[in-house]
Each structure stands twice: as C-alpha cells, then as structure tokens.
Design a protein around this motif. Structure first.
Motif, PDB file in Angstrom:
ATOM      1  N   PRO A 268       0.797  -1.236   0.000  1.00  5.04           N
ATOM      2  CA  PRO A 268       0.000   0.000   0.000  1.00  5.04           C
ATOM      3  C   PRO A 268       0.829   1.285   0.000  1.00  5.04           C
ATOM      4  N   PHE A 269       2.121   1.202   0.117  1.00  4.29           N
ATOM      5  CA  PHE A 269       2.950   2.421   0.152  1.00  4.29           C
ATOM      6  C   PHE A 269       4.312   2.102  -0.431  1.00  4.29           C
ATOM      7  N   ASP A 270       5.105   3.104  -0.679  1.00  3.47           N
ATOM      8  CA  ASP A 270       6.481   2.845  -1.114  1.00  3.47           C
ATOM      9  C   ASP A 270       7.326   2.551   0.113  1.00  3.47           C
ATOM     10  N   LEU A 271       8.217   1.583  -0.037  1.00  7.79           N
ATOM     11  CA  LEU A 271       9.124   1.316   1.084  1.00  7.79           C
ATOM     12  C   LEU A 271      10.110   2.465   1.218  1.00  7.79           C
ATOM     13  N   THR A 272      10.540   2.715   2.426  1.00  3.31           N
ATOM     14  CA  THR A 272      11.573   3.744   2.605  1.00  3.31           C
ATOM     15  C   THR A 272      12.918   3.173   2.144  1.00  3.31           C
ATOM     16  N   GLY A 273      13.840   4.057   1.909  1.00  2.00           N
ATOM     17  CA  GLY A 273      15.177   3.632   1.487  1.00  2.00           C
ATOM     18  C   GLY A 273      15.782   2.669   2.495  1.00  2.00           C
ATOM     19  N   ALA A 274      15.563   2.974   3.761  1.00  2.00           N
ATOM     20  CA  ALA A 274      16.139   2.131   4.816  1.00  2.00           C
ATOM     21  C   ALA A 274      15.498   0.745   4.808  1.00  2.00           C
ATOM     22  N   GLN A 275      14.194   0.704   4.572  1.00  2.00           N
ATOM     23  CA  GLN A 275      13.520  -0.604   4.506  1.00  2.00           C
ATOM     24  C   GLN A 275      14.076  -1.430   3.349  1.00  2.00           C
ATOM     25  N   LYS A 276      14.249  -0.775   2.200  1.00  2.00           N
ATOM     26  CA  LYS A 276      14.795  -1.498   1.043  1.00  2.00           C
ATOM     27  C   LYS A 276      16.187  -2.036   1.348  1.00  2.00           C
ATOM     28  N   ASP A 299      13.578   2.136  15.087  1.00  2.00           N
ATOM     29  CA  ASP A 299      12.801   2.893  16.055  1.00  2.00           C
ATOM     30  C   ASP A 299      11.321   2.518  15.947  1.00  2.00           C
ATOM     31  N   VAL A 300      10.570   2.809  16.996  1.00  2.00           N
ATOM     32  CA  VAL A 300       9.136   2.550  16.958  1.00  2.00           C
ATOM     33  C   VAL A 300       8.542   3.254  15.741  1.00  2.00           C
ATOM     34  N   GLY A 301       7.688   2.523  15.017  1.00  2.00           N
ATOM     35  CA  GLY A 301       7.029   3.109  13.863  1.00  2.00           C
ATOM     36  C   GLY A 301       7.864   3.145  12.592  1.00  2.00           C
ATOM     37  N   SER A 302       9.029   2.541  12.629  1.00  2.00           N
ATOM     38  CA  SER A 302       9.888   2.614  11.441  1.00  2.00           C
ATOM     39  C   SER A 302       9.484   1.584  10.380  1.00  2.00           C
ATOM     40  N   GLY A 303       8.535   0.720  10.718  1.00  2.00           N
ATOM     41  CA  GLY A 303       8.026  -0.207   9.712  1.00  2.00           C
ATOM     42  C   GLY A 303       8.779  -1.518   9.631  1.00  2.00           C
ATOM     43  N   LYS A 304       8.995  -2.141  10.763  1.00  6.17           N
ATOM     44  CA  LYS A 304       9.698  -3.414  10.781  1.00  6.17           C
ATOM     45  C   LYS A 304       8.777  -4.560  10.343  1.00  6.17           C
ATOM     46  N   THR A 305       7.477  -4.412  10.654  1.00  9.05           N
ATOM     47  CA  THR A 305       6.566  -5.530  10.409  1.00  9.05           C
ATOM     48  C   THR A 305       6.491  -5.891   8.933  1.00  9.05           C
ATOM     49  N   ILE A 306       6.392  -4.873   8.106  1.00  9.21           N
ATOM     50  CA  ILE A 306       6.256  -5.157   6.670  1.00  9.21           C
ATOM     51  C   ILE A 306       7.554  -5.784   6.138  1.00  9.21           C
ATOM     52  N   LEU A 451      12.216   7.068   9.197  1.00 10.40           N
ATOM     53  CA  LEU A 451      10.790   6.815   9.376  1.00 10.40           C
ATOM     54  C   LEU A 451      10.069   7.012   8.052  1.00 10.40           C
ATOM     55  N   PRO A 452       8.912   6.325   7.859  1.00 17.83           N
ATOM     56  CA  PRO A 452       8.141   6.554   6.636  1.00 17.83           C
ATOM     57  C   PRO A 452       7.797   8.038   6.512  1.00 17.83           C
ATOM     58  N   PRO A 453       7.670   8.529   5.284  1.00 19.16           N
ATOM     59  CA  PRO A 453       7.426   9.958   5.095  1.00 19.16           C
ATOM     60  C   PRO A 453       6.042  10.369   5.593  1.00 19.16           C
ATOM     61  N   GLY A 454       5.887  11.657   5.854  1.00 20.65           N
ATOM     62  CA  GLY A 454       4.570  12.192   6.182  1.00 20.65           C
ATOM     63  C   GLY A 454       4.193  12.050   7.642  1.00 20.65           C
ATOM     64  N   ARG A 455       5.069  11.446   8.434  1.00 22.97           N
ATOM     65  CA  ARG A 455       4.765  11.377   9.866  1.00 22.97           C
ATOM     66  C   ARG A 455       4.913  12.748  10.475  1.00 22.97           C
ATOM     67  N   LYS A 456       3.953  13.117  11.287  1.00 22.52           N
ATOM     68  CA  LYS A 456       4.105  14.370  12.021  1.00 22.52           C
ATOM     69  C   LYS A 456       4.910  14.056  13.274  1.00 22.52           C
ATOM     70  N   GLY A 585       1.526   8.827  17.910  1.00 24.87           N
ATOM     71  CA  GLY A 585       2.174   9.249  16.667  1.00 24.87           C
ATOM     72  C   GLY A 585       2.090   8.186  15.597  1.00 24.87           C
ATOM     73  N   ARG A 586       1.087   7.306  15.688  1.00 25.65           N
ATOM     74  CA  ARG A 586       0.987   6.210  14.729  1.00 25.65           C
ATOM     75  C   ARG A 586      -0.100   6.463  13.702  1.00 25.65           C
ATOM     76  N   GLY A 587      -0.886   7.511  13.926  1.00 24.86           N
ATOM     77  CA  GLY A 587      -1.939   7.811  12.962  1.00 24.86           C
ATOM     78  C   GLY A 587      -1.618   9.101  12.233  1.00 24.86           C
TER      79      GLY A 587
HETATM   80  P1  ADP Z   1       7.465  -0.900  14.085  1.00 24.94           P
HETATM   81  O1  ADP Z   1       8.792  -0.790  13.434  1.00 24.94           O
HETATM   82  O2  ADP Z   1       7.346  -0.048  15.307  1.00 24.94           O
HETATM   83  O3  ADP Z   1       7.049  -2.315  14.335  1.00 24.94           O
HETATM   84  P2  ADP Z   1       5.271  -0.980  12.281  1.00 24.94           P
HETATM   85  O4  ADP Z   1       5.790  -2.072  11.467  1.00 24.94           O
HETATM   86  O5  ADP Z   1       4.182  -1.287  13.269  1.00 24.94           O
HETATM   87  O6  ADP Z   1       6.455  -0.263  13.068  1.00 24.94           O
HETATM   88  O7  ADP Z   1       4.824   0.186  11.302  1.00 24.94           O
HETATM   89  C1  ADP Z   1       4.168   1.326  11.780  1.00 24.94           C
HETATM   90  C2  ADP Z   1       3.157   1.811  10.755  1.00 24.94           C
HETATM   91  O8  ADP Z   1       3.806   2.357   9.608  1.00 24.94           O
HETATM   92  C3  ADP Z   1       2.252   0.721  10.240  1.00 24.94           C
HETATM   93  O9  ADP Z   1       0.945   1.221  10.208  1.00 24.94           O
HETATM   94  C4  ADP Z   1       2.777   0.452   8.840  1.00 24.94           C
HETATM   95  O10 ADP Z   1       1.766  -0.012   7.973  1.00 24.94           O
HETATM   96  C5  ADP Z   1       3.288   1.807   8.408  1.00 24.94           C
HETATM   97  N1  ADP Z   1       4.381   1.770   7.427  1.00 24.94           N
HETATM   98  C6  ADP Z   1       5.418   0.900   7.404  1.00 24.94           C
HETATM   99  N2  ADP Z   1       6.251   1.185   6.379  1.00 24.94           N
HETATM  100  C7  ADP Z   1       5.745   2.259   5.749  1.00 24.94           C
HETATM  101  C8  ADP Z   1       6.152   3.035   4.606  1.00 24.94           C
HETATM  102  N3  ADP Z   1       7.269   2.748   3.917  1.00 24.94           N
HETATM  103  N4  ADP Z   1       5.370   4.080   4.251  1.00 24.94           N
HETATM  104  C9  ADP Z   1       4.264   4.367   4.941  1.00 24.94           C
HETATM  105  N5  ADP Z   1       3.816   3.688   6.011  1.00 24.94           N
HETATM  106  C10 ADP Z   1       4.550   2.637   6.421  1.00 24.94           C
END
Ligand code: ADP
Ligand code: MG
Length: 700
Positions: A268-276, A299-306, A451-456, A585-587
C-alpha cells in the motif's frame, strides 16, 4: 589439592602481609582469591599526591589535598558517641584542624605531639577555618617527603576498612605482586597490534595502572588494558559468529516472483530507502547457504513488520514456512490482524497460536503446520512447545527481542532438525552502535534509521504537577476531537505499594475530571485475561482514556491514540520514556507527549526531560541515555552478562572498541583457527580466559 600451575594462581593469603584472615576477607569481600585476581582489581580513580599544598592555598573546591606540617596539640571535645578528637595542624602558612569521630582512644595513644606529618583528605571550611575529617596520616620520612606519586583508589568494603585494609594497603600489595611477578608476566597481545596502536606492554600497563609515576603512565596503562579487554570480547563474539556460519548451513531461497507480485499489486505504500536496504541485507543472508542470525533494529514506527512479512514471502515461495513470535498475546494479536489482509491478498494460509487458543483449534493448527498447508504462524511463547512441529520451518522472526532470552531463541532453532531456520530478531530498543557490538556481537546487524514519510513528529512538552488543570483542559480538547489518551504511571517493584496507590489515586481523579467518558485501567496485578479485555476495549474505542502502568510499553498500536501523558516522568529512564512516547504518533493526527514531573529535580533528570522535548530520534536518545546512566542500566543489557567489562566504558570508549573490533575481525578473517605463529599470543590468552572461566564456574 590444587597446586598452582602458574604464578598468578598463587593463593592471595600467601602474599606477605596478607595471611589467612585478611586473605579470607579478600575472598569474600572482593572475590580476590589469587595473585592474578588482585592484579585484575583495578583502581577506579587516582589521587594526585604529586605535590604538597600549603594551608593558605586550600580551597573548598579541592577534591583532596596533601599537606606537610606539624601536629601541635589535640583534645577530645564532647562525650560518649558525640565525642570527637580535634587536632591543630600548622605548616607556617596557617593552621587547620584535623577531626576524627572514630578510633579516638587508639589515636590518642599513637599520635606524636609536635610530630611532622603528611596528611591527605578533602578540605572543608568550617567557621572560617579549614579542616579535614578523618585525614590520612603518615609520619614524614626522607622517602615520602619528596611526594611525587599518584595514589590509586580501589573499591573497598566497610569490613575491609575495619581490618585496616585500605587503598594504601591494596596498593602496597599490588606492588609486591608486581615485583614478584617480573618474569611471569606474559604479553597477551601480539606484537603487530602493540606496534600498530602504539600500546603499552602488558607489564608496563600493570605497573602503570597500580603504581603510576605520572598521569601519562595511567593514561597509557588504561588505554592498553581497555584495548585488550575489548579485543578479547570482540574476538570471542566474532569467532562464535564465524563458527556458526561455517558449521550451520542455511536453506537457499532464490525465487522472488511472489515478492514482485506483492510489490506490484498489494503493497500500500512505497518502502523507505532504509527498509529497502535492510531487505537486501536479509535477502543476501537467506540466499547465502548459511544460517542467518540477524538483528533488525528500528525505532518505533519505522516499519519493521512489513519488512518481516516480505522476508516471509521469500521463505514461502521457496517451499518453507515462517513463524513470528511476539512477547505478549496482545502483540501477537496485533501482528496477526495487521498481516492478515496481506496474507489473504497473497492467497496464503496464516494462523495464530497463543496461550488462549482453544484445544480443538490447536489440533487443526498442529496438523496444518506439520503437513505444510499453513504458511505462516503468528504467536507467543506457545510456539515454543515441543508439540508444535513444522513440515519445513525456514524463517523465524522474533519481535521485541529483550523480552526473550537466548535460550528461547535456541529453542526455535530446533524446530527444524534437518536444517536450522533463518533467524531474524527485531527490536525497537534503540541501542547505540557501540553497545550493540558488544551485546549482539554474535548477530549481524541491520538498522532502519529512517521513518516513513509524512509522519508528524510528536510534540513533547514537560509540565510540572502544578499545571495539571491546564493539562486536563488540553486532554478534554483532544477528547472532543475524538482522540484517545494514555496516562501512564510508574510501577517500580521496590515501592510497589506506594506506586499502586498513586495509580489508583490517579485513576480516581481522571474519573472525576472526565465523568462523561469511559475509562480503562490496566496494571500488572490484573489477571492477563482482564488486561487483554481492557486493552481490547481501548483498541475498539469503547473507552477513550487508558490509565495504566508500563505494561503498555511494548509494541501496542492504537493509531487513534494521540496523547501520551507520563506521570512522575522523572522516575523513568530515557529509553523507557522514548518507548512510551512511541505508543502515539501512529496515525495521521498530530500527537503529543506530556511529561509530568515534580519541581525538585536533579540536573540529570532535567537533562533527560530536555532531551525528550528536543528530539524524537531514538539513537540520539539512546546515546544520551548511555552517557547519563552507563551501559549497565540500558534496557536489555541486564541479563545478558556480556557487559561486565572491568575497565572499558562503552559510553566513552567507542574509538577503542572500534579499533579492537576491526583488529579482531581482520585477524579472524585471515586466520580463523588462530594457527599462524604471529597469533600464538592470542591463542594462549583465549585458552587462559577459558580456563579462568571454568575455575570461576567451580567457585560460584
Ligand atoms: P514498528 O517498526 O514499530 O514495528 P510498524 O511495522 O508497526 O512499526 O509500522 C508502523 C506503521 O507504519 C504501520 O501502520 C505500517 O503499515 C506503516 N508503514 C510501514 N512502512 C511504511 C512506509 N514505507 N510508508 C508508509 N507507512 C509505512
Ligand atoms: Mg512492531
């Protein structure tokens, strides 16, 4: 009995001046059993005895001063336990007082009237006159009159002091051992390292640390001994890592079509450079033919799950299964719910296994895992049970590492007896690189530092308790916008009762302040079932405020919760504050974190609060935390046992660590078995360390 095989194994009681009684005390009080142990009992600071001060030069700020003079008179003032002995001491520039509260009758007999002494201690000013309480006293001799030495100060205990074992006694014994040791001191580092880093020799270093002649000497000694300590620490960790790489093959996962489908149709989104980048690093491992053991830090919210999910796809496309283990039921549940849409979109079968999975569901699950029809299982510790068997487990993901021990990690390995699964450990605890190197030196490290872009960015404010009304007003405002609120209280075991009362009082006042909202309360004393129930109510927005202890710290994801209030924030460590703040800060909404503290705060606490208001960067926070508290207190390090370094300080010796690690790495790459003649010193030192450890295991 065990005859000393080696000079350094000589029992400490055989040292002249020690004897059986003091020897036994050294055993029990300081864990010093042998000459070698004594030499490893390093001073923690030094006192400058290089020069003498005149009484007229004394200042209140001095940490200690050495003065040469004459003890004129003394008298006992007061009676009983209030009695003190006060002496008048002068040196021509002025007079000062020496005061003792203990050992008075002994002193009265042994002090010399009009005797010339060297005294040392911390000068304090009292009624306009300087005094030293319990000074160190030495009769002036032709030898000590010259001054010019640095006094090492050692850790001691009350029991030792009562037996007149003080820093001077220890220092004297150290010298004696060093003199006897002469030819026995073996160089423990190879000469090419000593030359490369211009290190002191082992003998020089031991003399320098225990009997330094000048500051330079101390500095050189410490640098050498720290290097040695860190070098062997790293050498052993890297050796383990290499061993594992060569010993344990891994499944080779090559095909990537499934991942390409996922990227094109469902991501649903582009991966960040760090995720790639970290995905590339992980893929390299999973293709390498060696078993992966990698730590994914972000860090929290950095998108580890995906990232974890994408790695699972790689395993699944290559005929293997994946499992994800979380430390609590709530987290397992959240991961399951979060991943389900992706799994379904990809046509994969995913199941959940926790303590509360009903028996009949378990049976189906066990079968599905065994015949391979279930691709992914998400769960808790329940996954570790022996009955859980897989057709071919290829990837294990462990979330929030610091809740699980090494033994549990190992247990998951066994789930595939043919070929160990690849292991990916994920943690949101920001660990500074230096610490990660020692703590997880046996794992490869990947970091998501973006962190993914657009986070406040979360706005953090620090308020004193007096501003509670204002804070509640703000909360009301956010509630009216439909946001949810966390209010967190500390719960520390030592003061459990009081803390519990604070939590309950807090809850009462929140109920009173917000009568028209539903409020949840969660704390560690509640049965897990009730905790989960309350959490679920909050997640489903039945309740708008959550009053809780730190049980909500790890991983919980409620995007609509946008305010985190931390009560008694001064009682939390920096990393913990940062973890808590990460719950909001997750929404899409602007989120806030409010730190509530009292007014009387230490400088250190102020720094902590200030850093929190200034940055959201977990690594900056972790570095500051390390600097403020030292590594012993960092989250996750307590049980690990890897950080019991004697001399090196991970918060300050990053440069030395880097050099030590690079050296260890280079040496092992060239000579993994350490058979080259130039590496002989290393080989024998490793043997020695191992032998010492097995001796220790016998003692304790
Ligand atoms: P954590 O690293 O703390 O486990 P999560 O995996 O729970 O973080 O991701 C936090 C939120 O960010 C989730 O809602 C996830 O879908 C979203 N997210 C992850 N990667 C991206 C990205 N590249 N762009 C936008 N949103 C993302
Ligand atoms: Mg997470």
């Amino acid at each position: 009995m065990d005859r000393p095989t080696n000079f350094f194994d000589t029992k400490i009681e055989f040292l002249k001046g020690v004897g059986p009684q003091k020897g036994a005390l050294l055993n029990t009080e300081l864990n010093i059993f042998t000459f070698g142990d004594l030499l490893q009992h390093y001073p923690f600071r030094y006192e400058d005895r290089t020069r003498f001060f005149r009484i007229s030069e004394l200042r209140e700020e001095m940490a200690g001063a050495q003065i040469k003079g004459r003890l004129r008179t003394w008298e006992v003032i007061g009676e009983g336990h209030k009695a003190r002995l006060v002496g008048q001491f002068s040196d021509g520039s002025g007079t000062m007082e020496l005061t003792w509260f203990q050992g008075i009758s002994f002193l009265e007999k042994s002090l010399h009237r009009d005797g010339q002494y060297i005294v040392y201690g911390k000068p304090t000013s009292f009624n306009g006159k300087f005094q030293i309480v319990h000074p160190e006293m030495d009769l002036l001799t032709a030898e000590n009159e010259k001054g010019g030495y640095w006094q090492p100060v050692y850790n001691l205990t009350e029991k030792l002091r009562k037996r007149y074992v003080d820093a001077k006694a220890i220092a004297k014994w150290q010298r004696q051992v060093l003199e006897l040791a002469g030819p026995h001191i073996r160089e423990t580092l190879p000469s090419f390292l000593i030359e490369k880093y211009r290190l002191a020799s082992k003998a020089q270093a031991l003399w320098g640390i225990h009997a330094p002649e000048n500051e330079q000497h101390i500095h050189q000694a410490k640098r050498r001994l720290k290097f040695e300590e860190l070098f062997y620490n790293q050498l052993r960790l890297i050796k383990q890592k290499i061993l594992r790489r060569t010993e344990y093959p891994g499944q080779v996962f090559q095909r990537t079509q499934l991942i390409r489908d996922f990227y094109e149709k469902h991501l649903p989104f582009d991966l960040t450079g760090a995720q790639k980048r970290v995905i590339r690093e992980i893929f390299e491992d999973m293709r390498s033919g060696k078993q992966m053991n990698r730590l994914l830090q972000g860090d929290v919210g950095s998108g580890k799950t995906i990232v974890a999910f994408i790695c699972m796809l790689l395993a699944i496309e290559n005929e293997a299964q994946a499992c994800l283990m979380a430390p609590t039921e709530i987290l397992a549940d959240q991961h399951f719910k979060g991943l389900l849409p992706f799994a379904e979109a990809m046509g994969l079968r995913m199941s959940k296994l926790t303590g509360s999975t009903p028996k009949k569901d378990r049976k189906v699950l066990h079968e599905g895992l065994l015949d391979g029809s279930i691709h992914i299982v998400v769960g808790t510790h329940a996954l570790l049970e022996d009955i859980v068997q897989f057709k071919n487990l290829g990837l294990v993901v462990i979330d929030e590492q610091h809740r699980f021990g090494v033994a549990q990690r190992a247990k998951l390995w066994q789930k595939n007896e043919v070929i160990y699964p690849h292991i990916l450990v994920m943690t949101a605890t920001p660990i500074p690189r230096t610490l990660a190197m020692t703590l997880y030196g046996d794992l490869d490290l990947s970091q998501i530092d973006e962190l993914p872009p657009g986070r406040k960015p979360i706005v953090t404010r620090w308020k004193s308790d007096q501003h509670r009304l204002e804070v509640f007003g703000f909360v009301r405002n956010e509630l009216q916008k439909g946001r949810q609120i966390y209010i967190v209280y500390p719960l520390i075991e030592e003061s459990e009762k009081l803390d519990f009362k604070d939590l309950m009082d807090g809850y009462e006042s929140v109920v009173r302040a917000f009568p028209d909202y539903q409020i949840s309360i969660v704390h560690g004393k509640m049965p897990a079932k009730d905790k989960d129930f309350e959490m679920q109510r909050f997640i489903s927005r039945e309740t708008m405020l959550m009053v809780a202890t730190t049980v909500i710290e790890v991983g919980v994801n409620v995007p609509n919760a946008s305010v985190m209030i931390i009560e008694s924030a001064e009682r939390f460590g920096l990393s913990q504050l940062h973890q808590l703040r990460g719950r909001v800060g997750r929404g899409a909404d602007q989120s806030y974190c409010i730190l509530m503290t009292g007014l009387k705060l230490s400088a250190e606490t102020r720094t902590r609060m200030k850093v929190m208001t200034e940055t959201n960067d977990g690594f900056v926070i972790a570095d500051t935390d390390l600097r403020l508290r030292g590594p012993g207190d960092m989250a996750g390090t307590q049980q690990s046992g890897v950080v019991d370094l004697l001399l090196a300080d991970l918060s300050k010796d990053g440069e030395i660590l880097k050099a030590a690690r690079e050296s260890a790495q280079g040496i092992l790459e060239e000579d993994p078995e350490l058979v080259l003649p130039k590496n002989q010193a290393i080989r024998s030192q490793l043997d020695q360390i191992r032998e010492n450890e097995s001796n220790w295991a016998r003692i304790s």
